[in-house]
Motif scaffolding. Structure first.
Motif, PDB file in Angstrom:
ATOM      1  N   LEU A 105      52.737  37.931  42.204  1.00 23.90           N
ATOM      2  CA  LEU A 105      52.357  39.224  42.762  1.00 23.90           C
ATOM      3  C   LEU A 105      53.406  40.277  42.426  1.00 23.90           C
ATOM      4  O   LEU A 105      54.580  39.961  42.262  1.00 23.90           O
ATOM      5  N   VAL A 106      52.953  41.529  42.369  1.00 26.01           N
ATOM      6  CA  VAL A 106      53.850  42.661  42.180  1.00 26.01           C
ATOM      7  C   VAL A 106      53.599  43.655  43.302  1.00 26.01           C
ATOM      8  O   VAL A 106      52.448  43.971  43.603  1.00 26.01           O
ATOM      9  N   ASN A 117      51.457  54.203  35.371  1.00 19.62           N
ATOM     10  CA  ASN A 117      51.650  53.801  33.976  1.00 19.62           C
ATOM     11  C   ASN A 117      52.132  52.359  33.880  1.00 19.62           C
ATOM     12  O   ASN A 117      51.691  51.608  33.011  1.00 19.62           O
ATOM     13  N   ALA A 118      53.033  51.968  34.784  1.00 14.60           N
ATOM     14  CA  ALA A 118      53.513  50.586  34.791  1.00 14.60           C
ATOM     15  C   ALA A 118      52.360  49.633  35.121  1.00 14.60           C
ATOM     16  O   ALA A 118      52.232  48.567  34.508  1.00 14.60           O
ATOM     17  N   LEU A 119      51.520  50.007  36.086  1.00 15.26           N
ATOM     18  CA  LEU A 119      50.342  49.210  36.426  1.00 15.26           C
ATOM     19  C   LEU A 119      49.459  49.024  35.199  1.00 15.26           C
ATOM     20  O   LEU A 119      49.027  47.912  34.891  1.00 15.26           O
ATOM     21  N   ASN A 168      44.854  39.517  34.668  1.00 18.33           N
ATOM     22  CA  ASN A 168      44.772  38.851  35.959  1.00 18.33           C
ATOM     23  C   ASN A 168      45.936  39.183  36.890  1.00 18.33           C
ATOM     24  O   ASN A 168      46.033  38.613  37.978  1.00 18.33           O
ATOM     25  N   ALA A 169      46.810  40.081  36.468  1.00 14.27           N
ATOM     26  CA  ALA A 169      47.975  40.439  37.280  1.00 14.27           C
ATOM     27  C   ALA A 169      47.535  40.960  38.645  1.00 14.27           C
ATOM     28  O   ALA A 169      46.566  41.713  38.740  1.00 14.27           O
ATOM     29  N   LYS A 170      48.246  40.536  39.678  1.00 16.38           N
ATOM     30  CA  LYS A 170      47.950  40.968  41.045  1.00 16.38           C
ATOM     31  C   LYS A 170      49.024  41.964  41.465  1.00 16.38           C
ATOM     32  O   LYS A 170      50.144  41.562  41.805  1.00 16.38           O
ATOM     33  N   VAL A 171      48.660  43.234  41.422  1.00 15.17           N
ATOM     34  CA  VAL A 171      49.585  44.318  41.744  1.00 15.17           C
ATOM     35  C   VAL A 171      49.097  45.025  43.004  1.00 15.17           C
ATOM     36  O   VAL A 171      47.945  45.433  43.081  1.00 15.17           O
ATOM     37  N   VAL A 172      49.996  45.154  43.974  1.00 14.83           N
ATOM     38  CA  VAL A 172      49.721  45.902  45.191  1.00 14.83           C
ATOM     39  C   VAL A 172      50.585  47.152  45.147  1.00 14.83           C
ATOM     40  O   VAL A 172      51.806  47.056  45.015  1.00 14.83           O
ATOM     41  N   GLN A 205      42.408  51.458  38.396  1.00 12.66           N
ATOM     42  CA  GLN A 205      43.233  50.994  37.265  1.00 12.66           C
ATOM     43  C   GLN A 205      43.614  49.526  37.389  1.00 12.66           C
ATOM     44  O   GLN A 205      44.334  49.003  36.555  1.00 12.66           O
ATOM     45  N   GLY A 206      43.135  48.878  38.448  1.00  9.89           N
ATOM     46  CA  GLY A 206      43.351  47.442  38.534  1.00  9.89           C
ATOM     47  C   GLY A 206      44.255  46.964  39.653  1.00  9.89           C
ATOM     48  O   GLY A 206      44.483  45.760  39.773  1.00  9.89           O
ATOM     49  N   ALA A 207      44.790  47.877  40.459  1.00  8.36           N
ATOM     50  CA  ALA A 207      45.580  47.430  41.606  1.00  8.36           C
ATOM     51  C   ALA A 207      44.659  46.639  42.531  1.00  8.36           C
ATOM     52  O   ALA A 207      43.484  46.962  42.683  1.00  8.36           O
TER      53      ALA A 207
END
Length: 118
Positions: free
Chosen positions: A50-51, A64-66, A75-79, A96-98
């Motif tokens: 997780l991020v 931008n980092a996301l 499949n990255a899990k970013v909160v 954007q995928g968060a």
């Protein structure tokens, strides 16, 4: 469980506060980034489960980092964890995928939010 977490926030105080909230949970902080460029680089190096990412950071902002992280790993899990909790920004980050959005400094939902992602 011991899921690994990368915390990306330009404020040392905020990173320490986030670590304090995660201290008694099943999450292990394996890396900390103080800007968006470092967050992307560390994600590539440590590949966390997780991020937790702020939006306002130097070098590369959280959006931008996301985007870079999602391009690297869809499949990255970013909160996103930001004081900027306007609905438009939340919708943009989720678009954007968060995986979720936690408004600073209201961290009472942080651990439950992370647990539902793993």
């Amino acid at each position: 469980m011991n899921k690994t977490v990368l915390i990306a926030d330009d404020s040392r105080f905020m990173r320490d506060l986030l670590k304090k909230h995660l201290k008694d949970s099943d999450f292990k902080i394996i890396a900390e980034a103080s800007d968006g460029c470092e967050a992307v680089s560390l994600y590539r190096d440590v590949y966390p489960d997780l991020v937790i990412m702020d939006l306002n950071m130097p070098c590369k902002n959280g959006m931008n980092a996301l985007e870079n992280i999602k391009n690297m790993d869809s499949n990255a899990k970013v909160v996103i964890c930001s004081a900027m909790g306007q609905q438009r920004i939340i919708i943009e980050a989720l678009g954007q995928g968060a995986k979720d959005f936690v408004v600073k400094p209201y961290f009472n939902e942080l651990v439950p939010t992370l647990k539902k992602l793993v």
